[in-house]
Enzyme design. Structure first.
Site, PDB file in Angstrom:
ATOM      1  CB  SER A  59      -6.281  14.639  12.152  1.00  9.99           C
ATOM      2  OG  SER A  59      -5.270  16.246  12.465  1.00  9.99           O
ATOM      3  CB  SER A  99      -2.869  13.779  11.716  1.00 14.86           C
ATOM      4  OG  SER A  99      -3.806  12.842  12.312  1.00 14.86           O
ATOM      5  CE  LYS A 110      -5.072   9.490  13.224  1.00 11.53           C
ATOM      6  NZ  LYS A 110      -5.352  11.285  13.844  1.00 11.53           N
TER       7      LYS A 110
END
Ligand SMILES: [Zn+2]
Lengths: 471, 486, 97
Positions: free
Chosen positions: B174, B150, B75
């Site tokens: 997330s 997210s 990420k």
């Protein structure tokens, strides 16, 4: 009108740890800009603070030395404000659970100035404004500080100075900071308000930031008290604001606030776990504290019989006191050791810093060997002084300068012969003495000292000379 | 069926395929699909190929760790030395950290092959990944829908087989929610189980890094590789999990006490509710004991989460001032103005909203009513979880009250979007571990996720139940066609 | 509880953010809803008066704190690697057109 000063002092002291408060970077002073830095102390995204154990230990030492209660549970908070010298946009500090609380400093008068709290926090970086640019160096960023907050118990400029001086002395003594005000390792903010005598309510206070010398503290308090008194006398009201003391003009003026708001939004730092210090650890730290200067002073006066002034000069500096006590342990007499330190060694040291450092080239034992010769009257005090000076300059022991045969001393017979010689060689001086010019006798002393290499007992010589010259 | 990490590891060791060949296959797939899916925002193919060569060398020498030579993704909020790390925010434009996050340092040592950094909501603030400054990633299952967020790019990359596994971060769901939306497995470990050093902070007391994978077993393998205490993160814990969590996977669920709290099912889409109930029934049929329990404070978890996360975020994001890294505004008349303009231009709306909310709840006069109160309720929620785990081994709940939103879904206000985090945030507040595993699809064919929640540091039981369910439920959603095809 | 535009502006100042008039309108409306949402915690469980702590109940002892041992700092080029520095300093022009 007469007003009463109500004054409290907040003092920031840089701790003499090896590393910064939240990372392993050195706290060494100076260095090229941004070379004592890492991702943590420059606030790089994703980095986390790791609290330095020594910072906690030193703060506890400070607390114990200032008679505080130590909170065995404590945590760090974030104080949020945006400014280029603060790389994370928050300062990690302590808000509602400081390490130490409720202590005091006792002034010479016996009055106690309360210490509200002592907490640990990080220093900010340095800004340089030049050629339309602001340059930032984070070498000081993350250097550990303690903030010592006093109660508003101070009621005069002299007390303010004495409080700060005693604080400085104590912190140096326990070895947690060099407290150099000029270099910024000790900085004072003075809060001050006035009130009519007997009025239980406080007046509006102002804060004078970053005062960097003891005498400026005293001057700033006087200047600000006068400024406020003038306002009040004219029927005005004091505005609560942050002030700056300008030493050049000896005046206090409002500072342009770097913060347009003082809502710091404190909250517990989620990156740092709450920590506990058990009672045993506190006691261990307490046991490691040296005897404090005021306790020493009392002991020197009461137990050793030193005059107050001399005792003060020696007890004031930890290393000097250690040297002095080391010499006593080796058998030196209190009086001669103290006088030689204050009279001879200190004459080589012009500044407070030098006395603080006390970098002498001889050991306490070597010093004691010399003092004992004087104690035993094997040499007179003048010889002791000049020999000590030579020892200090060369770092060599007393035997290098005074041979055993020198110590036999000058026999009464030899001394009497020398006195006769001196009288014969200086008829003019003898006449002068007879005619009441008493100082002329020094000419004869000079002659005798030269002949004996300074070893003659000057009091004996004087008595003999006066007898021989006659009335 | 797609090969899992352990199958690939065998192939690599048998020389059926080299790490370089495997990496090239993933690079080809990314080149083909990423322009559409937008799962990756920074590609690191050169570095990947170099790492693959080294991995082949390690494999040749024998004794290589399980993840050696396996292509993966991180990420974009996980710091990678010398490589872009931007949190998909304009304010971190061009930022290349000069240090590695602890998780990446660990994986690199084990021969991991980094294909790139994945798309996400700006600073991990969002539930759709649409707040990314690079545009939203698309859901590989149906590109008219969002990936969730997210960690949307991390989920999409694994779903579309553009990475064997990825790491995401989970502050309020997330990892789990996008895993659920994309039909992959997502594990949020216990707070402290994985070092946060180098994870760019959103809500520091809630953030946790974890894996997104194609199977529960892969999640266990990746978790094994990244967990452990870290001297650089004081909130991390060196918990003794034993040598490997894959060892607990083979056990069944007989006698396990599975808690079902009705609060988790309030306001849940009926299709999702029935899929979860089917899954619970399956577990019960296999010998698990179902305990119906209550978590009354759960209804407060959502506002508590937003207050605490935003308070921490408002402080964590103060440092983006244009001075030390990232974006700086072009023109200004003072440094103060430079900072304000940089932040106003550099942050997107959702980030600004949360900074403002966080500033509000910490400001004088409001602190007690919001931040402090939220912290006290957080403790109450923790106590409720502790009590529940006295009588249950795990809890089962939906991962999200809904399946993936359509892209650019503008019907909802910010608060309505916040409400979709209802099932995931209590887990972060309590700091306990939870996994999302696929348990079916809705009428539109969009994946549904089931959440299994455990007690602190009991990832073993969470993984065990998830693995048992995965194996006994069989194929609950169709395999994704495409990707690297390995 | 409705929040005024003035309060939003004050918060923006604290947060170092600025909003255009139009943004401010929109934001104020949204913020009302967000605050109302946050307010739901106040219609609930009685909060105690205990002091809140960092990161839950976990605590460390003095002995677990970091020992005071110097670690090498990073070279200046690294520290400044994301900016245009000046003589080793971070540098910001005080105004720029
Ligand atoms: Zn550092």
């Amino acid at each position: 009108m007469n007003y009463e000063i109500v004054c409290g002092i907040e003092t920031h002291i840089e701790l003499a740890t090896k590393t910064k408060i939240f990372c392993g970077c050195t706290t060494e002073f100076g260095g090229e800009p941004n070379t004592h830095c890492c991702p943590v102390c420059t606030g790089q995204p994703g980095t986390l603070p790791i609290l330095n154990q020594k910072v906690v230990e030193y703060a506890i030492k400070a607390g114990l030395a200032l008679n505080c209660k130590i909170n065995t549970k404590s945590h760090m908070d974030r104080k949020n404000y945006v400014y280029p010298d603060l790389p994370k946009a928050y300062q990690i500090s302590q808000y509602d659970e400081p390490l130490c609380e409720k202590g005091y400093i006792e002034l010479d008068s016996g009055k106690r100035i309360g210490i509200t709290r002592i907490h640990i926090e990080e220093d900010a970086g340095k800004l340089v404004h030049e050629n339309g640019y602001t340059y930032i160096d984070y070498n000081r960023g993350g250097v550990p500080l303690i903030e010592i907050v006093s109660e508003p118990d101070i009621s005069s400029a002299e007390e303010a100075r004495e409080y700060a001086e005693k604080l400085q002395l104590t912190m140096r003594y326990i070895g947690i900071s060099d407290c150099k005000m000029q270099e910024g390792s000790m900085r004072c903010d003075v809060n001050l308000s006035l009130r009519k005598p007997g009025d239980p309510n406080f007046g509006v206070r102002t804060e004078i930031k970053n005062i960097n010398s003891l005498s400026f503290i005293q001057k700033a308090v006087i200047a600000e008290a006068e400024r406020q008194a003038d306002i009040l006398d004219a029927g005005g009201t004091v505005v609560q604001q942050t002030m700056r003391y300008d030493e050049a003009t000896n005046s206090v003026t409002p500072m342009r606030d770097k913060e347009n708001s003082d809502d710091y939004r404190y909250f517990p730092d989620p990156d740092i776990l709450r920590f506990c210090i058990d009672e045993a650890k506190v006691e261990e730290i307490r046991a490691s504290l040296p005897e404090l200067p005021f306790a020493k002073l009392r002991r020197y006066v009461n137990d050793l019989g030193l005059p107050e002034a001399t005792a003060k000069q020696i007890s004031r500096y930890r290393k000097v006191a250690e040297f002095f006590e080391g010499a006593l342990a080796e058998g030196a007499s209190v009086k001669n050791a103290a006088n030689l330190i204050v009279g001879t060694i200190f004459s080589n040291m012009d500044t407070e810093e030098e006395k603080e450092l006390f970098a002498v080239r001889i050991s306490a034992a070597q010093f004691a060997a010399l003092v004992k010769l004087a104690d035993e009257k094997k040499i007179n005090i003048g010889v002791a002084q000049s020999t000590l000076q030579k020892m200090l300059e060369s770092g060599k022991p007393v035997e290098e300068f005074i041979k055993p045969e020198d110590l036999v001393g000058i026999s009464d017979e030899v001394l009497e012969n020398l006195c006769r010689e001196a009288i014969e060689a200086n008829p003019r001086a003898v006449d002068d003495v007879r005619n009441g010019k008493d100082k002329a006798i020094n000419v004869m002393f000079g002659y005798i000292m030269k002949k004996t290499g300074g070893k003659a007992d000057i009091r004996k010589a004087e008595a003999l000379l006066r007898k021989l010259i006659g009335p | 069926m797609r090969a899992g990490i352990s199958e690939l590891a065998i192939k690599l060791r048998n020389r059926e395929i080299s790490a370089v060949e495997l990496t090239k296959a993933y690079i080809d797939a990314i080149e083909k699909l990423n322009p559409t899916l937008n799962a990756y925002v920074h590609l690191t193919f050169d570095i990947a190929l170099k790492a693959a060569e080294q991995a082949d060398q390690m494999l040749k020498e024998g004794d290589a760790p399980p993840l050696c030579g396996i292509p993966m993704a991180l990420k974009d909020n996980i710091c990678t030395d010398g490589l872009p790390t931007t949190c998909c925010s304009r304010i971190l434009t061009g930022f290349k950290p000069y240090y590695d996050a602890t998780v990446w340092e660990k994986l690199k040592k084990q021969g991991a092959v980094l294909l790139g950094k994945t798309n996400m909501d700006e600073f991990a603030m969002g539930s759709t990944s649409e707040t990314s400054c690079y545009g939203a990633p698309l859901n590989p299952r149906n590109t008219n829908y969002v990936t969730g967020g997210s960690s949307g790019g991390s989920a999409a990359a694994v779903c579309a087989n553009l990475a064997v596994y990825s790491l995401g971060s989970d502050t309020g769901g997330s990892i789990r929610q996008p895993a659920s939306f994309c039909g992959v497995v997502g594990l949020k470990p216990t707070y402290g189980a994985v070092s946060r050093y180098g994870l760019i902070a959103y809500g520091s007391s809630l953030d946790q890094i974890g894996p997104l994978t194609n199977s529960v077993k892969d999640a266990a393998i990746v978790f094994d590789a990244v967990r452990g205490g870290d001297k650089r993160d004081q909130t991390s814990v060196d918990y003794d999990y034993g040598p490997s969590l894959t060892q607990c996977l083979e056990q069944d669920v007989k006698g396990l006490r599975i808690g079902v709290a009705e609060e988790f099912f309030e306001g849940i889409n009926p299709e999702i509710k029935s899929k979860i109930e089917e899954a619970i029934a399956l577990l019960e049929k296999n010998g698990a004991k179902i305990e119906h329990i209550r978590l009354p404070a759960l209804k407060l978890a959502l506002p508590v989460y937003y207050i605490i996360a935003c308070a921490e975020a408002s402080s964590n994001l103060g440092r983006y001032d244009g001075i030390r890294y990232g974006y700086r505004t072009a023109s200004y008349t003072s440094i103060e103005e430079m900072i304000v303009k940089t932040r106003s231009e550099g942050f997107g709306d959702e980030v600004k909203r949360r900074i403002m909310l966080g500033t509000y709840v910490l400001s004088s006069g409001y602190y007690d009513a919001y931040y402090k109160k939220a912290c006290l309720i957080r403790e109450e929620i923790n106590r409720e979880f502790d009590a529940v785990f006295e009588t249950c081994d795990v809890l089962v709940a939906p991962t999200a009250p809904n399946t993936a939103f359509p892209l650019n879904y503008k019907g909802a206000s910010p608060v309505e979007i916040y409400l979709s985090d209802i099932c995931t945030v209590p887990v972060n507040i309590a700091g306990v571990p939870a996994i999302s595993v696929p348990c079916g699809v809705d009428a539109k064919g969009l994946p549904i996720g089931m959440q299994i929640i455990g007690k602190k540091f009991d990832e073993a039981t969470v993984l065990q139940v998830a693995h048992f369910y995965e194996q006994s439920a069989g194929e609950v959603i169709g395999a994704y066609e495409g990707g690297a095809g390995i | 509880m409705a929040i005024s535009k003035a309060e939003i502006e004050k918060l923006a100042k604290l947060a170092k953010l600025s909003f255009s008039d139009e943004e401010l309108e929109r934001f104020t409306a949204e913020f009302d809803e967000i605050i109302a949402f946050a307010d739901t915690i106040n219609q609930s469980i009685e909060g105690g008066t205990e002091q809140i702590r960092s990161v839950g109940a976990r605590m460390v002892s003095f002995d677990d704190l970091r020992p005071d041992e110097v670690m090498p700092s990073l070279p200046n080029e690294k520290i400044l690697s994301n900016v245009e520095g000046y003589n080793g300093f971070f540098s910001v022009e005080r105004s720029k057109k």
